[in-house]
Scaffold this motif. Structure first.
Motif, PDB file in Angstrom:
ATOM      1  N   VAL A  76      13.514  54.277  46.878  1.00 35.37           N
ATOM      2  CA  VAL A  76      12.964  53.379  45.856  1.00 35.37           C
ATOM      3  C   VAL A  76      13.936  52.234  45.586  1.00 35.37           C
ATOM      4  O   VAL A  76      13.524  51.073  45.471  1.00 35.37           O
ATOM      5  CB  VAL A  76      12.649  54.168  44.556  1.00 35.37           C
ATOM      6  CG1 VAL A  76      12.390  53.232  43.396  1.00 35.37           C
ATOM      7  CG2 VAL A  76      11.464  55.094  44.780  1.00 35.37           C
ATOM      8  N   GLU A  77      15.229  52.557  45.486  1.00 35.58           N
ATOM      9  CA  GLU A  77      16.221  51.504  45.262  1.00 35.58           C
ATOM     10  C   GLU A  77      16.244  50.518  46.414  1.00 35.58           C
ATOM     11  O   GLU A  77      16.325  49.297  46.211  1.00 35.58           O
ATOM     12  CB  GLU A  77      17.609  52.123  45.072  1.00 35.58           C
ATOM     13  CG  GLU A  77      17.797  52.796  43.725  1.00 35.58           C
ATOM     14  CD  GLU A  77      19.151  53.482  43.603  1.00 35.58           C
ATOM     15  OE1 GLU A  77      20.004  53.321  44.492  1.00 35.58           O
ATOM     16  OE2 GLU A  77      19.351  54.185  42.589  1.00 35.58           O
ATOM     17  N   GLU A  78      16.153  51.029  47.636  1.00 42.94           N
ATOM     18  CA  GLU A  78      16.133  50.152  48.818  1.00 42.94           C
ATOM     19  C   GLU A  78      14.892  49.260  48.798  1.00 42.94           C
ATOM     20  O   GLU A  78      14.972  48.057  49.061  1.00 42.94           O
ATOM     21  CB  GLU A  78      16.163  51.004  50.096  1.00 42.94           C
ATOM     22  CG  GLU A  78      16.236  50.197  51.364  1.00 42.94           C
ATOM     23  CD  GLU A  78      17.505  49.370  51.491  1.00 42.94           C
ATOM     24  OE1 GLU A  78      17.435  48.297  52.106  1.00 42.94           O
ATOM     25  OE2 GLU A  78      18.553  49.788  50.962  1.00 42.94           O
ATOM     26  N   LYS A  81      15.369  46.605  46.228  1.00 42.07           N
ATOM     27  CA  LYS A  81      16.246  45.544  46.740  1.00 42.07           C
ATOM     28  C   LYS A  81      15.481  44.630  47.689  1.00 42.07           C
ATOM     29  O   LYS A  81      15.601  43.406  47.617  1.00 42.07           O
ATOM     30  CB  LYS A  81      17.455  46.144  47.458  1.00 42.07           C
ATOM     31  CG  LYS A  81      18.485  46.740  46.531  1.00 42.07           C
ATOM     32  CD  LYS A  81      19.622  47.358  47.321  1.00 42.07           C
ATOM     33  CE  LYS A  81      20.599  48.104  46.431  1.00 42.07           C
ATOM     34  NZ  LYS A  81      21.629  48.798  47.216  1.00 42.07           N
ATOM     35  N   ARG A  82      14.693  45.233  48.587  1.00 42.28           N
ATOM     36  CA  ARG A  82      13.927  44.407  49.538  1.00 42.28           C
ATOM     37  C   ARG A  82      12.930  43.520  48.803  1.00 42.28           C
ATOM     38  O   ARG A  82      12.767  42.345  49.138  1.00 42.28           O
ATOM     39  CB  ARG A  82      13.202  45.299  50.552  1.00 42.28           C
ATOM     40  CG  ARG A  82      14.129  45.758  51.675  1.00 42.28           C
ATOM     41  CD  ARG A  82      13.379  46.458  52.771  1.00 42.28           C
ATOM     42  NE  ARG A  82      13.240  47.858  52.340  1.00 42.28           N
ATOM     43  CZ  ARG A  82      12.271  48.669  52.678  1.00 42.28           C
ATOM     44  NH1 ARG A  82      11.338  48.266  53.484  1.00 42.28           N
ATOM     45  NH2 ARG A  82      12.220  49.903  52.247  1.00 42.28           N
ATOM     46  N   LEU A  83      12.262  44.093  47.792  1.00 41.83           N
ATOM     47  CA  LEU A  83      11.309  43.292  47.022  1.00 41.83           C
ATOM     48  C   LEU A  83      12.015  42.150  46.287  1.00 41.83           C
ATOM     49  O   LEU A  83      11.496  41.032  46.233  1.00 41.83           O
ATOM     50  CB  LEU A  83      10.572  44.176  46.011  1.00 41.83           C
ATOM     51  CG  LEU A  83       9.499  45.085  46.589  1.00 41.83           C
ATOM     52  CD1 LEU A  83       8.953  46.012  45.509  1.00 41.83           C
ATOM     53  CD2 LEU A  83       8.367  44.285  47.200  1.00 41.83           C
ATOM     54  N   ALA A  84      13.200  42.423  45.749  1.00 37.53           N
ATOM     55  CA  ALA A  84      13.954  41.365  45.069  1.00 37.53           C
ATOM     56  C   ALA A  84      14.331  40.266  46.059  1.00 37.53           C
ATOM     57  O   ALA A  84      14.228  39.073  45.742  1.00 37.53           O
ATOM     58  CB  ALA A  84      15.207  41.948  44.409  1.00 37.53           C
ATOM     59  N   GLU A  85      14.755  40.654  47.267  1.00 43.53           N
ATOM     60  CA  GLU A  85      15.095  39.653  48.286  1.00 43.53           C
ATOM     61  C   GLU A  85      13.871  38.828  48.664  1.00 43.53           C
ATOM     62  O   GLU A  85      13.955  37.599  48.785  1.00 43.53           O
ATOM     63  CB  GLU A  85      15.660  40.345  49.531  1.00 43.53           C
ATOM     64  CG  GLU A  85      17.045  40.927  49.337  1.00 43.53           C
ATOM     65  CD  GLU A  85      17.495  41.793  50.515  1.00 43.53           C
ATOM     66  OE1 GLU A  85      16.745  41.899  51.511  1.00 43.53           O
ATOM     67  OE2 GLU A  85      18.602  42.359  50.434  1.00 43.53           O
TER      68      GLU A  85
END
Length: 176
Positions: A76-78, A81-85
């Motif tokens: 979920v954290e990964e 992070k991908r969604l934020a990028e």
């Protein structure tokens, strides 16, 4: 081998015997009591072993679940992070366009502000031009009339002068 249920039933009956002193062993022989004690001890060990095995199994399942939850949290954290990028990339793509659009809109607003007084000036000048043109045309007509009148007067003056000249000429001819 006894089943787990049989062992539990036996433990319950024994615990009741110890709790209630009025219950007396009907057999009452010392050999059987020793066998009973050994049997009870074996049952207690077996129950304790079963309990420990279940506790260990529960601990193993807890660890498995904890590991699964941690792995899921890591995924979920990964993903976060991908969604934020991705969001940052999208904003970066939209930003230059937004800035350019804003600049163009500001320029359009500035030109509109400049056009308004220029349009008013243009209308004023067009009105002045029409008025000046009308004045010019009127003066031109007046000039034409005056030129016509002048031509008439000059023509009349020439006729009168010719007439006078003719009269003078006749007078001169009539002179002896």
């Amino acid at each position: 081998m006894r089943t787990h249920k049989q062992i539990l039933d036996k433990q319950q009956s024994q615990s009741q015997r110890f709790k209630n002193p009025s219950i007396i062993n009907t057999i009452g022989s010392p050999a059987k009591d020793d066998d009973n004690e050994e049997e009870e001890e074996e049952i207690s060990r077996s129950a304790l072993a079963t309990f420990r095995a279940k506790e260990e199994e529960i601990e193993k399942k807890k660890l498995e679940i904890r590991n699964k939850v941690q792995a899921q949290l890591a995924r979920v954290e990964e993903a976060t992070k991908r969604l934020a990028e991705i969001r940052e990339e999208l904003e970066a793509l939209a930003d230059p366009l937004r800035k350019e659009v804003t600049l163009v809109r500001r320029k359009i607003d500035m030109v509109n502000r400049e056009l308004k007084p220029l349009g008013q000036t243009c209308q004023k000048k067009e009105k002045e031009y029409r008025e000046a043109l009308e004045g010019f045309n009127e003066k031109n007509k007046e000039k034409s009339k005056l030129v016509s009148k002048l031509m008439e007067l000059v023509g009349e003056s020439e006729r009168l002068r010719l007439k006078k000249l003719e009269e003078l000429s006749k007078n001169i001819e009539t002179l002896p």
